[in-house]
Design a protein around this motif. Structure first.
Motif, short mmCIF file in Angstrom:
data_model
loop_
_atom_site.label_atom_id
_atom_site.label_comp_id
_atom_site.label_asym_id
_atom_site.label_seq_id
_atom_site.Cartn_x
_atom_site.Cartn_y
_atom_site.Cartn_z
N ALA A 1 11.03 -12.19 15.30
CA ALA A 1 10.44 -12.19 13.96
C ALA A 1 9.00 -11.70 14.03
CB ALA A 1 10.49 -13.60 13.37
N LEU A 2 8.50 -11.21 12.91
CA LEU A 2 7.11 -10.77 12.82
C LEU A 2 6.16 -11.93 13.11
CD1 LEU A 2 4.85 -8.76 11.93
CD2 LEU A 2 5.19 -9.67 9.62
N ASP A 3 5.21 -11.69 13.98
CA ASP A 3 4.14 -12.65 14.24
C ASP A 3 2.92 -12.14 13.49
OD1 ASP A 3 2.31 -14.44 15.15
OD2 ASP A 3 2.69 -14.12 17.29
N GLY A 4 2.76 -12.60 12.26
CA GLY A 4 1.66 -12.12 11.43
C GLY A 4 1.94 -12.35 9.97
N SER A 5 1.20 -11.68 9.10
CA SER A 5 1.34 -11.85 7.66
C SER A 5 1.72 -10.53 6.99
CB SER A 5 0.03 -12.37 7.05
OG SER A 5 -1.00 -11.42 7.25
N VAL A 6 2.26 -10.66 5.78
CA VAL A 6 2.78 -9.53 5.03
C VAL A 6 2.25 -9.57 3.60
CG1 VAL A 6 4.87 -8.56 4.00
CG2 VAL A 6 4.89 -9.30 6.36
N ARG A 7 1.88 -8.40 3.09
CA ARG A 7 1.61 -8.25 1.67
C ARG A 7 2.49 -7.12 1.16
NH1 ARG A 7 -3.90 -6.27 -1.42
NH2 ARG A 7 -3.32 -7.00 -3.51
N TRP A 8 3.39 -7.41 0.23
CA TRP A 8 4.41 -6.47 -0.24
C TRP A 8 4.28 -6.31 -1.75
CZ3 TRP A 8 7.45 -2.70 0.79
CH2 TRP A 8 8.69 -2.50 0.18
N GLN A 9 4.06 -5.08 -2.20
CA GLN A 9 3.85 -4.83 -3.61
C GLN A 9 4.73 -3.67 -4.09
OE1 GLN A 9 -0.53 -4.26 -3.34
NE2 GLN A 9 -0.69 -5.94 -4.82
N VAL A 10 5.18 -3.79 -5.31
CA VAL A 10 5.94 -2.74 -5.99
C VAL A 10 5.25 -2.46 -7.32
CG1 VAL A 10 8.15 -2.08 -7.01
CG2 VAL A 10 8.10 -3.45 -4.92
N GLY B 1 14.83 7.65 -13.88
CA GLY B 1 14.38 9.01 -13.60
C GLY B 1 13.00 9.06 -12.99
N GLU B 2 12.24 7.95 -13.10
CA GLU B 2 10.91 7.89 -12.50
C GLU B 2 10.98 7.23 -11.13
OE1 GLU B 2 8.43 7.70 -16.73
OE2 GLU B 2 8.63 5.88 -15.51
N SER B 3 9.82 6.92 -10.56
CA SER B 3 9.76 6.35 -9.22
C SER B 3 8.88 5.11 -9.22
CB SER B 3 9.19 7.36 -8.22
OG SER B 3 10.03 8.49 -8.12
N VAL B 4 9.12 4.25 -8.24
CA VAL B 4 8.23 3.11 -8.01
C VAL B 4 7.52 3.33 -6.67
CG1 VAL B 4 9.49 1.42 -9.38
CG2 VAL B 4 10.14 1.80 -6.99
N ALA B 5 6.30 2.83 -6.58
CA ALA B 5 5.52 2.92 -5.35
C ALA B 5 5.65 1.62 -4.57
CB ALA B 5 4.06 3.19 -5.68
N LEU B 6 5.99 1.74 -3.30
CA LEU B 6 6.11 0.59 -2.42
C LEU B 6 4.89 0.55 -1.51
CD1 LEU B 6 9.85 1.09 -1.34
CD2 LEU B 6 8.96 -0.04 -3.39
N SER B 7 4.26 -0.61 -1.44
CA SER B 7 3.04 -0.76 -0.65
C SER B 7 3.17 -1.97 0.26
CB SER B 7 1.83 -0.93 -1.58
OG SER B 7 0.65 -1.18 -0.84
N LEU B 8 2.91 -1.76 1.53
CA LEU B 8 3.05 -2.83 2.52
C LEU B 8 1.81 -2.90 3.40
CD1 LEU B 8 4.67 -4.90 4.20
CD2 LEU B 8 5.70 -2.97 5.42
#
Length: 380
Positions: A270-279, A287-294
Motif C-alpha cells: 500500500a502507499l506509504d504517504g498521503s493523497v489529494r485527489w480532485q476532479v 462531450g466535454e472533459s473533466v480534469a483529474l488532479s493528483l
C-alpha cells in the motif's frame, strides 16, 4: 467527417472480388455474385457486410470445396515480404495482381462454413489467407469442430517463416477474441494453448508478441491464478521484450488489484504517504472533459513503485452505475517526495461507450487499492 468504418466493404470491393474470381476461374458467375452481394449491402453494418458477401460466395463458388479453395488461393495477391509486419498491413490492398485486405474477410467466412467438412484443406487455405488479411475469425469454427487437428496444425505454425501465420496461432485461438466466436472450451480450460504461447512469447516480431499478451490477458479474465503462475515461471530473468509482453498481459489483473499479480510485479504494498485527489469541474456536459488532479506525498524512507489507475462509475440510463477502470500512471515515488500528476478524461461518446446524465464517481486506485474518491455531475 471520417467515412463510416462499414464502408471498407462496399460496391467497389464487390466488383474487385468478382473480377479476380472470374480472372482465375472463367466459369465464375460474376454477374450473379455481384447481384447477391450488393442486394441490401448499404443497409448493413460492417460485420454483417462481411457475412453477407460470404453468403454470396456460398451461392456462386464451386460445390467441391477443394476446387473452391484452389480458385480462392489463385485469386489472392502475391505475398508481400516486409521487415515490419505492422507496416506490411498497410500494403495489403486489392490491386491488379489479386485480392488482399478487407475483401478477404468474406472469403474467410466462406472457408469457415464450407470447409468444416474438409478441415485440413480449410486450414491450408487460411494459412494463405492470413498472409493477405487475417484468418483469426475464420479459423475459430474449425477449432471448435476439429480441436485436435487444429491445435496440432497451430503447433506446427509456431515456427512458420511468416509473422502473420505465427500471429494467427495466438490470435486465432484466443478464448475471448473481440468480434470472434467465443471458444468456450478454451474459456473453461486454456491448457491446450499454453504450449503455443510459450513457443511464441519470445518471438522476434512484436506483432506476434502483442497477440500473445492479449491471449494471456484473455486467460487472466477467467483464470487469474493461471496468469499469476505464468508470471512466476516466466517473469524472473526475462528479457526486456518478454517483460513488456507480460506487463501487457497483466493489465486486467493489475487494474482489478489481484494481490498475487501485484506482488509479482513488486506492486503489492500500500502507499506509504498521503493523497489529494480532485476532479473538476463538478458539472460537465456530455462531450466535454473533466480534469483529474493528483498530489502524492511520500512518508516512506524507501522508494515506492506505484501503479495508479482510476475507476469511473458511469450513470446508467435506468439507474445505478457501471464501473470502468482506466489506466492512470506508473510512477516511482522517492522517499519524502511530493509528486503532482494531471490527466484529462473525455466524456465524449464513442462507438463502444455511451454516456447518460447523472452523478459520476471516480475512485483512485493505487497498487490495486482504492485510496480516494471524487465525483462530478454529467449533464445532457
Amino acid at each position: 467527417m471520417a467515412e463510416a468504418f462499414k464502408n471498407l466493404i462496399n460496391a467497389e470491393v464487390v466488383r474487385q472480388a468478382g473480377q479476380h474470381l472470374r480472372r482465375v476461374w472463367p466459369a465464375f458467375d460474376q454477374r450473379r455474385f455481384e447481384r447477391l452481394a450488393l442486394d441490401g449491402l448499404d443497409d448493413l453494418e460492417f460485420k454483417a457486410r462481411a457475412q453477407h458477401l460470404g453468403l454470396a460466395l456460398l451461392a456462386t463458388m464451386p460445390d467441391d470445396f477443394h476446387h473452391a479453395a484452389d480458385v480462392l488461393e489463385a485469386s489472392f495477391k502475391p505475398v508481400i515480404h516486409v521487415e515490419d509486419p505492422d507496416k506490411e498491413l498497410g500494403l495489403l490492398r486489392t490491386d491488379d495482381t489479386g485480392l488482399a485486405g478487407w475483401v478477404l474477410w468474406p472469403v474467410g467466412e466462406f472457408i469457415a462454413q464450407r470447409g468444416l467438412e474438409h478441415p485440413e484443406r480449410a486450414l491450408q487455405a487460411l494459412h494463405a489467407l492470413t498472409q493477405r488479411f487475417t484468418a483469426e475469425f475464420a479459423i475459430r469454427p474449425i477449432i471448435v469442430a476439429h480441436p485436435e487437428l487444429s491445435l496440432r496444425t497451430l503447433a506446427g505454425w509456431t515456427t512458420d517463416p511468416s509473422a502473420h501465420v505465427r500471429r494467427l496461432v495466438s490470435e486465432g485461438s484466443r478464448p475471448r477474441l473481440p468480434w470472434g466466436l467465443r471458444l468456450k472450451a478454451l474459456v473453461l480450460d486454456p491448457t491446450p494453448t499454453l504450449p503455443l504461447l510459450e513457443a511464441l512469447q519470445d518471438d522476434a516480431s512484436e506483432y506476434v508478441r502483442r497477440s500473445v499478451a492479449n491471449h494471456l490477458n484473455d486467460i487472466a479474465k477467467d483464470h487469474p491464478e493461471r496468469l499469476a503462475d505464468w508470471l512466476e515461471c516466466h517473469l524472473p530473468d526475462a528479457p526486456l521484450t518478454r517483460q513488456r509482453l507480460l506487463r501487457h498481459a497483466s493489465r486486467t489483473l493489475i487494474k482489478q488489484g489481484h494481490g498475487r499479480t501485484l506482488s509479482l510485479w513488486g506492486l503489492g504494498a500500500a502507499l506509504d504517504g498521503s493523497v489529494r485527489w480532485q476532479v473538476s469541474p463538478k458539472r460537465v456536459a456530455i462531450g466535454e472533459s473533466v480534469a483529474l488532479s493528483l498530489t502524492l506525498a511520500s512518508t516512506s524512507a524507501s522508494p515506492q513503485i506505484l501503479e495508479i489507475d482510476y475507476t469511473v462509475h458511469h450513470a446508467r440510463a435506468q439507474g445505478g452505475a457501471s464501473a470502468k477502470t482506466f489506466k492512470g500512471w506508473r510512477v516511482s515515488l522517492a522517499p519524502g517526495e511530493t509528486l503532482q500528476l494531471a490527466k484529462s478524461h473525455s466524456m465524449r461518446p464513442v462507438t463502444t461507450r455511451r454516456y447518460h446524465p447523472g452523478e459520476h464517481q471516480i475512485d483512485l486506485r493505487i497498487n490495486g487499492q482504492t485510496v480516494a474518491q471524487a465525483g462530478f455531475k454529467l449533464t445532457a
